[in-house]
Design an enzyme around this catalytic site. Structure first.
Site, short mmCIF file in Angstrom:
data_model
loop_
_atom_site.label_atom_id
_atom_site.label_comp_id
_atom_site.label_asym_id
_atom_site.label_seq_id
_atom_site.Cartn_x
_atom_site.Cartn_y
_atom_site.Cartn_z
N HIS A 271 44.80 43.04 43.43
CA HIS A 271 45.15 43.69 42.17
C HIS A 271 46.59 44.19 42.29
CE1 HIS A 271 40.80 44.96 40.84
NE2 HIS A 271 41.23 44.02 40.03
N CYS B 98 42.78 53.20 42.15
CA CYS B 98 41.58 52.50 41.67
C CYS B 98 40.59 53.46 41.03
CB CYS B 98 40.88 51.77 42.80
SG CYS B 98 41.84 50.45 43.52
N1 ARG Z 1 35.33 46.43 44.78
C1 ARG Z 1 36.21 46.47 43.64
C2 ARG Z 1 36.58 45.05 43.24
O1 ARG Z 1 36.80 44.25 44.11
C3 ARG Z 1 37.43 47.26 43.96
C4 ARG Z 1 38.32 47.48 42.78
C5 ARG Z 1 39.54 48.26 43.12
N2 ARG Z 1 40.23 48.66 41.97
C6 ARG Z 1 41.54 48.59 41.78
N3 ARG Z 1 42.04 49.12 40.71
N4 ARG Z 1 42.32 47.91 42.59
O2 ARG Z 1 36.65 44.71 42.08
#
Ligand code: ARG
Length: 272
Positions: free
Chosen positions: A171, A265
């Site tokens: 991300h 996150c």
């Molecule tokens: N386990 C989640 C996923 O892989 C983690 C998300 C993390 N969020 C972020 N904004 N980077 O989707």
């Protein structure tokens, strides 16, 4: 201190979802290993410390109701993007998270927004970060680059598309942090060459974060323009922030790191 390094905090509005049902039951990013035990109580304590830090800094924190069976819902940043009085709700890349969209859409509607849906995958502020009058938009792992134009139209802002190339930084908010309207920090190796060039041109004063810090999700940080809340282990980045006139505030979120997330996150910002 040079003039441009005089930093000013502004009061922010955040939405957070408690990790009541947090678990690592599947692996959709390289940080997740369902064989590693997760302590949900510890996750709740750590998350609550983050919530209290925001309150102590004077920010507004609203809570979203966690839903049983949605273990990643604690990563509220992914719920959508709210800016300019507009709200775009996430369309998740993986089926395990798909049902989170309706929960965040309900939050938006309850707060007077029209929750715009996109045809293509977008993972909210995981990949869409407001930097002054532009939206920095990641793609490569989750958000579909075709969603960028949909989002630009929905929020009425220009979008700068940035391509992520390292699966650990899946991300945009794992590889880049917006510190204020004209300052960002990022880990250059997480981006392809044209995106790095673009960032260098747009943000000549950017802080470049080294691998040792990026690997503890240093860039998954939240700034109010002066205070920067970041993972406690990111000591190198904290020193860089101090040198640049910011006030780093470290927080331990080791349980939530097992899901591949940290400070940012867990924080959906409602931009004015
Ligand atoms: N386990 C989640 C996923 O892989 C983690 C998300 C993390 N969020 C972020 N904004 N980077 O989707």
């Amino acid at each position: 201190m040079p003039l441009q390094a005089r930093r000013t905090p502004t009061i922010r509005h955040y939405v957070m979802t408690p990790p009541t049902f947090f678990a690592v039951e599947y692996a959709i990013n390289p940080w997740m290993d369902p064989a590693v035990p997760v302590d949900t109580h510890r996750a709740l304590d750590q998350w609550d410390t983050l919530r209290r830090i925001y309150k102590e800094l004077g920010h507004t924190v609203e809570l979203e109701e966690p839903v049983a069976g949605l273990p990643d819902m604690v990563y509220a940043a992914n719920g959508g993007v709210l800016v300019n009085g507009r709200a775009v709700v996430a369309r998740f890349a993986y089926s395990q998270r798909a049902a989170e969209s309706d929960a965040y859409a309900e939050w938006m509607v309850r707060h007077g927004y029209t929750a715009v849906r996109t045809d293509h995958v977008n993972e909210g502020q995981g990949d869409l970060l407001v930097a002054g009058r532009v939206l920095l938009a990641g793609h490569g792992f989750r958000t579909d680059v075709r969603a960028h134009a949909e989002i630009a139209a929905a929020v009425g802002m220009p979008v700068v598309s940035l391509r992520l190339v390292d699966p650990r930084f899946y991300h945009l908010d794992t590889a880049l942090a917006v510190l204020d309207d004209q300052t960002v920090a990022y880990h250059p190796p997480a981006f392809d060459t044209p995106s790095r060039d673009r960032l260098r041109t747009l943000f000549p004063d950017a802080i470049e974060v080294a691998a040792a810090d990026a690997q503890v999700l240093a860039l998954n940080a939240v700034s109010d323009g002066y205070h920067v809340v970041l993972p406690a282990a990111a000591t190198g980045f904290a020193a860089q922030l101090r040198a640049a006139g910011f006030d780093p505030v470290g927080v331990e979120l080791s349980e939530l790191l097992k899901g591949g997330g940290s400070v940012k996150c867990c924080t959906l910002e409602v931009h004015p």
